[in-house]
Design an enzyme around this catalytic site. Sequence first.
Site, PDB file in Angstrom:
ATOM      1  N   SER A 131      -9.575   0.846   7.901  1.00 45.81           N
ATOM      2  CA  SER A 131      -8.858   0.430   6.508  1.00 45.81           C
ATOM      3  C   SER A 131      -8.583  -0.229   6.076  1.00 45.81           C
ATOM      4  O   SER A 131      -8.871  -0.749   4.554  1.00 45.81           O
ATOM      5  CB  SER A 131      -8.120   1.761   6.289  1.00 45.81           C
ATOM      6  OG  SER A 131      -7.833   3.391   6.310  1.00 45.81           O
ATOM      7  N   SER A 175      -9.421   3.206   3.539  1.00 42.71           N
ATOM      8  CA  SER A 175      -7.980   3.803   2.734  1.00 42.71           C
ATOM      9  C   SER A 175      -7.284   2.300   2.180  1.00 42.71           C
ATOM     10  O   SER A 175      -6.412   3.304   0.952  1.00 42.71           O
ATOM     11  CB  SER A 175      -7.279   4.850   3.341  1.00 42.71           C
ATOM     12  OG  SER A 175      -6.371   4.239   4.042  1.00 42.71           O
ATOM     13  N   LYS A 195       0.903  -1.301  -0.190  1.00 46.01           N
ATOM     14  CA  LYS A 195      -0.406  -0.441   0.228  1.00 46.01           C
ATOM     15  C   LYS A 195       0.875   1.129  -0.236  1.00 46.01           C
ATOM     16  O   LYS A 195       2.111   1.415   1.057  1.00 46.01           O
ATOM     17  CB  LYS A 195      -1.014   0.312   1.555  1.00 46.01           C
ATOM     18  CG  LYS A 195      -2.011   0.855   1.188  1.00 46.01           C
ATOM     19  CD  LYS A 195      -2.811   0.925   2.661  1.00 46.01           C
ATOM     20  CE  LYS A 195      -3.667   2.505   2.923  1.00 46.01           C
ATOM     21  NZ  LYS A 195      -4.237   2.675   4.224  1.00 46.01           N
TER      22      LYS A 195
END
Length: 502
Positions: free
Chosen positions: A181, A157, A81
């Site tokens: 997230s 996210s 990520k």
Amino acid sequence: MSFSERLRELDGHAQAELVRTGELSRGDLLRAAIERIERLDGSLGSVAVTSFDRALAQADEPDGPHPEERGPLHGVPFLLKDLGPTVAGMEATMGSRFLKGFVPAQGSELTDRFEAAGLRVLGKARTAEFGVLPTTENTAQGATVNPWDHARSAGGSSGGSAAAVAAGLVPVAHANDAGGSIRIPASNCGVFGLKPTRARTPLGPAVGDLMNGLAAEHVVSRSVRDSAAVLDAISGPAPGDPYWAPPVAAGTFARAVAEGPGRRLRIAFSTRAGSGGRLDPACATAVREAAALCAELGHEVVEAEPAVAFTDLVEPFLVLWAAGVSSAISSFALLSGRTPEPGQFEELTWELYEQGRTLSAAGYLLAVSTLQRAARGLAGFYEGEGEGQGRGSRRGYDVLLGPVTSEPAPPLGTFSVGTPRQQLTRAVEFCHETPLANLTGQPAMSVPLHWTEAGLPVGVHATGRFGDEATLFALAAQLEQARPWAHRLPGPGHPRMETRSC
């Protein structure tokens, strides 16, 4: 079906087994994943940065340990990520125009552990800017769409990671979670996502603690066994960590998956409304069906809920949130030598940055103590200290089931409407009770057990006792066997679900 398409349906264990038996090379796995990314990601927008040459060079290196000594995910393609851990020499934007082109000189302990486990980083997945919103839409890179419906959000996210795994670009991808997230995009995209216990995984060397322990690092994956294997590989403190999670009673998380619960669990479930005062019927149905499935599997299931609710803790939570965003931007300003300016950020991100800069130390510590008191109260619900309400007795619970979000994946643009404060309020309503596990540090997961009539996945949230990921993994494996989900894949180029068999 092409070779690459067949691999798209396999989890990391199955792909690594092809390498272990000599049927494929590590390079074959990586080149197939690269082909899928190049062919499919143009319509998804899940990948932010690619580093194909670096990964292929690793594949050509000597094999290292004897095949029998390698981990179960050796050679598996992987995405990191674009928020949190770094790779030396690889661009790190945190989803922001502010850091476009920034290339850190130092990597992270977590990245080293991923690669030591045999995972091969093909690049970075898109994220919400500095992880602020539960959707992955930023002006620096564009929107990540939901693989099941391209007009809807993949969540955030860690939306890029979840979309890539759901679409079969890679079988497992890094994700992190300070308010949902990992679990929110896992729910939106129909993959498995577990947030570990606070301090189970390292954050260093750059930081030892984020937002007073709200943040945790792990992955999203197609299968429960992949998730457990990764957590086994990355768990444990690094030198200098300020605190760490208790030892794993089960020995390994992989063992918990293989052996199952081994006893009758006491499971509570709740469909109470969240901070927005509403809960979509599909989300409530998902919880009730999961509760019924747990009862069918022989567990004691009770409708009960803790007295502590996220609704009462939103303001102190947002104090930590603003402080964390402001601290992160300030840290990267120092690392990059850049000066933050309003035009380089989303409007909400900038407002949180400014709010964090004006917080007093006393106000911050008051928020921390408020949340710590709530965490003790919530712990009583699991430990049997009389915090439960409803029809359950007060013997404590192994697991609490509930909704991940207040509604299925919302349309793109949902969280960009109105003023920054209105956007934040909408995000908090959508997150339901999910951030509670961040406030307490408890492990929690989203399990993809339900799909709506329109073909949208809806995850079921499950929270366990502090330090007891093993019970969650064992239950998740049992649920996965009873109601498999890994065979579900969105059809290439199609916004709606196409179900395939392996």
